[in-house]
Design a protein around this motif. Sequence first.
Motif, PDB file in Angstrom:
ATOM      1  N   ALA A  41      45.113  42.455  48.831  1.00 56.77           N
ATOM      2  CA  ALA A  41      45.288  42.480  47.377  1.00 56.77           C
ATOM      3  C   ALA A  41      44.007  42.932  46.682  1.00 56.77           C
ATOM      4  N   ALA A  42      42.866  42.412  47.122  1.00 61.21           N
ATOM      5  CA  ALA A  42      41.590  42.784  46.514  1.00 61.21           C
ATOM      6  C   ALA A  42      41.306  44.275  46.708  1.00 61.21           C
ATOM      7  N   GLN A  43      41.528  44.781  47.913  1.00 63.17           N
ATOM      8  CA  GLN A  43      41.265  46.192  48.207  1.00 63.17           C
ATOM      9  C   GLN A  43      42.218  47.123  47.463  1.00 63.17           C
ATOM     10  N   ALA A  44      43.435  46.646  47.208  1.00 59.99           N
ATOM     11  CA  ALA A  44      44.436  47.454  46.506  1.00 59.99           C
ATOM     12  C   ALA A  44      44.309  47.347  44.989  1.00 59.99           C
ATOM     13  N   GLY A  45      43.364  46.533  44.529  1.00 68.03           N
ATOM     14  CA  GLY A  45      43.179  46.367  43.091  1.00 68.03           C
ATOM     15  C   GLY A  45      44.178  45.427  42.449  1.00 68.03           C
ATOM     16  N   ILE A  46      44.891  44.682  43.282  1.00 66.14           N
ATOM     17  CA  ILE A  46      45.846  43.686  42.774  1.00 66.14           C
ATOM     18  C   ILE A  46      45.045  42.451  42.384  1.00 66.14           C
ATOM     19  N   ARG A  47      45.334  41.891  41.254  1.00 68.75           N
ATOM     20  CA  ARG A  47      44.488  40.828  40.723  1.00 68.75           C
ATOM     21  C   ARG A  47      44.916  39.420  41.120  1.00 68.75           C
ATOM     22  N   GLY A  48      45.812  39.291  42.075  1.00 68.98           N
ATOM     23  CA  GLY A  48      46.234  37.970  42.513  1.00 68.98           C
ATOM     24  C   GLY A  48      47.278  38.060  43.604  1.00 68.98           C
ATOM     25  N   CYS A  49      47.680  36.900  44.104  1.00 70.12           N
ATOM     26  CA  CYS A  49      48.705  36.808  45.143  1.00 70.12           C
ATOM     27  C   CYS A  49      49.713  35.758  44.733  1.00 70.12           C
ATOM     28  N   ASN A  50      50.967  36.003  45.026  1.00 71.74           N
ATOM     29  CA  ASN A  50      52.020  35.023  44.792  1.00 71.74           C
ATOM     30  C   ASN A  50      52.282  34.277  46.090  1.00 71.74           C
ATOM     31  N   ILE A  51      52.321  32.974  46.011  1.00 73.08           N
ATOM     32  CA  ILE A  51      52.626  32.142  47.172  1.00 73.08           C
ATOM     33  C   ILE A  51      53.953  31.467  46.887  1.00 73.08           C
ATOM     34  N   PHE A  52      54.931  31.706  47.741  1.00 77.05           N
ATOM     35  CA  PHE A  52      56.292  31.229  47.495  1.00 77.05           C
ATOM     36  C   PHE A  52      56.364  29.709  47.416  1.00 77.05           C
ATOM     37  N   SER A  53      55.840  29.019  48.393  1.00 78.94           N
ATOM     38  CA  SER A  53      55.889  27.557  48.409  1.00 78.94           C
ATOM     39  C   SER A  53      54.593  27.033  49.001  1.00 78.94           C
ATOM     40  N   ILE A  54      53.861  26.280  48.220  1.00 78.37           N
ATOM     41  CA  ILE A  54      52.565  25.790  48.661  1.00 78.37           C
ATOM     42  C   ILE A  54      52.582  24.276  48.878  1.00 78.37           C
ATOM     43  N   ASP A  55      53.751  23.653  48.739  1.00 79.40           N
ATOM     44  CA  ASP A  55      53.837  22.200  48.792  1.00 79.40           C
ATOM     45  C   ASP A  55      53.399  21.600  50.124  1.00 79.40           C
ATOM     46  N   GLY A  56      53.452  22.368  51.202  1.00 76.48           N
ATOM     47  CA  GLY A  56      53.030  21.844  52.493  1.00 76.48           C
ATOM     48  C   GLY A  56      51.568  22.107  52.812  1.00 76.48           C
ATOM     49  N   ASP A  57      50.832  22.667  51.866  1.00 79.56           N
ATOM     50  CA  ASP A  57      49.447  23.066  52.108  1.00 79.56           C
ATOM     51  C   ASP A  57      48.463  21.905  51.997  1.00 79.56           C
ATOM     52  N   TRP A  58      48.727  20.937  51.175  1.00 80.32           N
ATOM     53  CA  TRP A  58      47.793  19.830  50.922  1.00 80.32           C
ATOM     54  C   TRP A  58      47.612  18.986  52.182  1.00 80.32           C
ATOM     55  N   THR A  59      46.366  18.826  52.632  1.00 82.42           N
ATOM     56  CA  THR A  59      46.092  18.059  53.848  1.00 82.42           C
ATOM     57  C   THR A  59      45.659  16.637  53.545  1.00 82.42           C
ATOM     58  N   GLY A  60      45.570  16.305  52.281  1.00 80.05           N
ATOM     59  CA  GLY A  60      45.072  14.992  51.883  1.00 80.05           C
ATOM     60  C   GLY A  60      43.669  15.075  51.331  1.00 80.05           C
ATOM     61  N   SER A  61      42.980  16.174  51.662  1.00 84.72           N
ATOM     62  CA  SER A  61      41.626  16.357  51.136  1.00 84.72           C
ATOM     63  C   SER A  61      41.312  17.816  50.813  1.00 84.72           C
ATOM     64  N   SER A  62      42.193  18.741  51.183  1.00 82.94           N
ATOM     65  CA  SER A  62      41.931  20.155  50.894  1.00 82.94           C
ATOM     66  C   SER A  62      43.233  20.953  50.883  1.00 82.94           C
ATOM     67  N   TRP A  63      43.130  22.202  50.461  1.00 79.06           N
ATOM     68  CA  TRP A  63      44.238  23.152  50.416  1.00 79.06           C
ATOM     69  C   TRP A  63      43.848  24.353  51.287  1.00 79.06           C
ATOM     70  N   PRO A  64      43.952  24.283  52.616  1.00 74.23           N
ATOM     71  CA  PRO A  64      43.423  25.343  53.472  1.00 74.23           C
ATOM     72  C   PRO A  64      44.075  26.718  53.275  1.00 74.23           C
ATOM     73  N   LEU A  65      45.366  26.800  53.040  1.00 75.41           N
ATOM     74  CA  LEU A  65      46.007  28.107  52.832  1.00 75.41           C
ATOM     75  C   LEU A  65      45.606  28.710  51.501  1.00 75.41           C
ATOM     76  N   THR A  66      45.591  27.887  50.476  1.00 76.82           N
ATOM     77  CA  THR A  66      45.157  28.362  49.146  1.00 76.82           C
ATOM     78  C   THR A  66      43.703  28.801  49.198  1.00 76.82           C
ATOM     79  N   ASP A  67      42.863  28.004  49.854  1.00 69.79           N
ATOM     80  CA  ASP A  67      41.446  28.364  49.976  1.00 69.79           C
ATOM     81  C   ASP A  67      41.278  29.684  50.725  1.00 69.79           C
ATOM     82  N   ALA A  68      42.095  29.913  51.757  1.00 72.00           N
ATOM     83  CA  ALA A  68      41.999  31.153  52.547  1.00 72.00           C
ATOM     84  C   ALA A  68      42.358  32.374  51.716  1.00 72.00           C
ATOM     85  N   VAL A  69      43.429  32.295  50.938  1.00 81.11           N
ATOM     86  CA  VAL A  69      43.816  33.449  50.115  1.00 81.11           C
ATOM     87  C   VAL A  69      42.790  33.682  49.006  1.00 81.11           C
TER      88      VAL A  69
END
Length: 75
Positions: A41-69
């Motif tokens: 997205a960054a290389q293509a000049g797209i200013r963001g990413c859509n994540i369909f469902s992020i509800d399973g990302d929370w580990t109790g102390s971090s958001w690893p998938l959100t942090d990665a994107v």
Amino acid sequence: LPDLVSFGEPLLTPALAEVRVEGQIVTYDDTESMSLKGQFAAQAGIRGCNIFSIDGDWTGSSWPLTDAVRSGLGL
């Protein structure tokens, strides 16, 4: 399970290599694929990413998938 998982072109997402039902493929995102999506997205000049469902990302102390994107986007 690790020997059932493949990662490669053209999906650039992990996928189960052995599927019990013919004609189906099971893909999912991990931190590596989410970072690659952010980089694309960054290389293509797209200013963001859509994540369909992020509800399973929370580990109790971090958001690893959100942090990665976000990292892939350079944020």
